[in-house]
Design a protein around this motif. Structure first.
Motif, PDB file in Angstrom:
ATOM      1  N   UNK A 216      59.731  36.661  50.571  1.00 54.68           N
ATOM      2  CA  UNK A 216      60.569  35.802  51.419  1.00 54.68           C
ATOM      3  C   UNK A 216      60.668  34.392  50.844  1.00 54.68           C
ATOM      4  N   UNK A 217      61.834  33.791  51.004  1.00 51.93           N
ATOM      5  CA  UNK A 217      62.064  32.457  50.437  1.00 51.93           C
ATOM      6  C   UNK A 217      61.000  31.453  50.871  1.00 51.93           C
ATOM      7  N   UNK A 218      60.622  31.504  52.146  1.00 58.09           N
ATOM      8  CA  UNK A 218      59.669  30.519  52.669  1.00 58.09           C
ATOM      9  C   UNK A 218      58.262  30.695  52.111  1.00 58.09           C
ATOM     10  N   UNK A 219      57.972  31.850  51.502  1.00 58.77           N
ATOM     11  CA  UNK A 219      56.637  32.104  50.954  1.00 58.77           C
ATOM     12  C   UNK A 219      56.476  31.621  49.520  1.00 58.77           C
ATOM     13  N   UNK A 220      57.572  31.239  48.877  1.00 58.66           N
ATOM     14  CA  UNK A 220      57.500  30.893  47.462  1.00 58.66           C
ATOM     15  C   UNK A 220      56.546  29.730  47.198  1.00 58.66           C
ATOM     16  N   UNK A 221      56.569  28.740  48.062  1.00 62.14           N
ATOM     17  CA  UNK A 221      55.732  27.563  47.819  1.00 62.14           C
ATOM     18  C   UNK A 221      54.242  27.879  47.934  1.00 62.14           C
ATOM     19  N   UNK A 222      53.902  29.003  48.574  1.00 65.63           N
ATOM     20  CA  UNK A 222      52.504  29.372  48.751  1.00 65.63           C
ATOM     21  C   UNK A 222      51.959  30.223  47.607  1.00 65.63           C
ATOM     22  N   UNK A 223      52.819  30.640  46.697  1.00 63.53           N
ATOM     23  CA  UNK A 223      52.381  31.505  45.607  1.00 63.53           C
ATOM     24  C   UNK A 223      51.504  30.754  44.621  1.00 63.53           C
ATOM     25  N   UNK A 224      50.712  31.509  43.861  1.00 69.58           N
ATOM     26  CA  UNK A 224      49.946  30.902  42.778  1.00 69.58           C
ATOM     27  C   UNK A 224      50.899  30.199  41.817  1.00 69.58           C
ATOM     28  N   UNK A 225      50.452  29.099  41.225  1.00 67.21           N
ATOM     29  CA  UNK A 225      51.331  28.337  40.327  1.00 67.21           C
ATOM     30  C   UNK A 225      51.773  29.186  39.140  1.00 67.21           C
TER      31      UNK A 225
END
Length: 307
Positions: A216-225
């Motif tokens: 989901x688009x909103x989860x991208x910022x929470x992914x590992x770098x």
């Protein structure tokens, strides 16, 4: 002097002051990676050092007390600097292993994941149950990326024909390169385009397999770098809830001359029931199988339609 990440967006210095033994170089690199926020930094430091030296693990462990060659030290410094800034080890080495096979990878493609091996395994199992041991089948890999799924199935089933589709020309070129390395390229057809639309007007396929973008688009910022900052977003993001590619593929089936007998998808955590419902609504009612990964997460959905 090589500049590397400090885990907080700043940079730190990484330099190997020779002479050093191979073990000493590994210890310094491990310390640098751990300080930069790399999970399991010791493991990644070893992988990169072995790659620089061109050694397998047995040779590496038996030669830890040898001096690190100067040329290897310079290459190792550069690789550790890149890894400390978050770049995945597989991209730095240019390779990843999948189903025991070596694949070359670049930033054009996702790094093949171990959980996707279970999708390949499940497809081969279900095909054997449905068609028998030596059936000559055609399978389509939608969103082929590095070609891991298509090439592995072609390697494991010499009697099958494969179709590999991707919207990215760079990904298709990488997949074709990997197919050639594995000597399966003559049995794979390559199509550039959006999901299953390139299959229109073609000979029907028996099995459709896809590991599409599902985050989901909103989860991208929470992914590992390593994922967020380096892997291709077009291969990661599946719309607001991550399910857009599945909805679209199920809708696109109507444009094919004949629907595949089997569909098989990889998906994200918590998406299995919704994807299974989409598959069932598309007429795949003979069998719906949900496959868990090694962590117990419902990771794959396989559907079979009645004849």
């Amino acid at each position: 002097m090589i500049m590397s990440g400090n885990g907080d967006g700043t940079e730190r210095q990484f330099h190997l002051e020779l002479p050093l033994t191979i073990r000493e170089a590994w210890l310094q690199a491990s310390s640098c990676l751990c300080a930069s926020g790399v999970e399991d930094g010791q493991h990644h430091a070893e992988l990169l050092l072995r790659h620089v030296l061109g050694w397998g693990r047995a040779a590496y462990l038996s030669r830890l007390q040898e001096l690190l060659p100067e040329a290897a030290a310079a290459a190792y410094e550069a690789m550790i600097a890149r890894r400390s800034l978050g770049e995945p080890t597989q991209y730095i080495m240019g390779e990843a292993y999948f189903y025991g096979l070596r694949f070359e990878v670049s930033a054009d493609v996702l790094i093949p994941r171990p959980e996707t091996e279970l999708l390949v395994e499940a497809v081969l199992e279900e095909a054997k149950l449905l068609y028998g041991e030596r059936a000559s089948l055609t399978a389509a890999d939608i969103g082929t990326g590095s070609g891991a799924i298509a090439c592995t199935i072609a390697y494991e089933r010499p009697e099958w024909q494969l179709v590999a589709v991707d919207i990215s020309l760079g990904a298709l070129q990488m997949a074709q390169h990997n197919a050639a390395l594995l000597h399966v390229d003559e049995r794979i057809e390559w199509l550039e385009g959006d999901l299953i639309m390139p299959l229109q007007g073609r000979v029907p396929v028996d099995i459709l397999i896809s590991n599409p973008p599902y985050i989901p688009e909103s989860d991208m910022r929470e992914l590992q770098r390593e994922v967020r900052d380096f892997e291709p977003h077009t291969a990661l993001v599946g719309g607001a809830d991550g399910l857009d590619p599945y909805r679209r593929m199920m809708g696109m089936l109507a444009y094919l001359s004949e629907r595949p007998r089997m569909v098989a998808f990889e998906l994200g955590q918590g998406q299995a029931r919704e994807v299974a419902a989409l598959v069932e609504q598309a007429g795949y009612t003979e069998k719906i199988r949900i496959v868990q990964d090694l962590a117990g997460i419902e990771r794959h959905v396989i559907g079979i339609r009645p004849l």
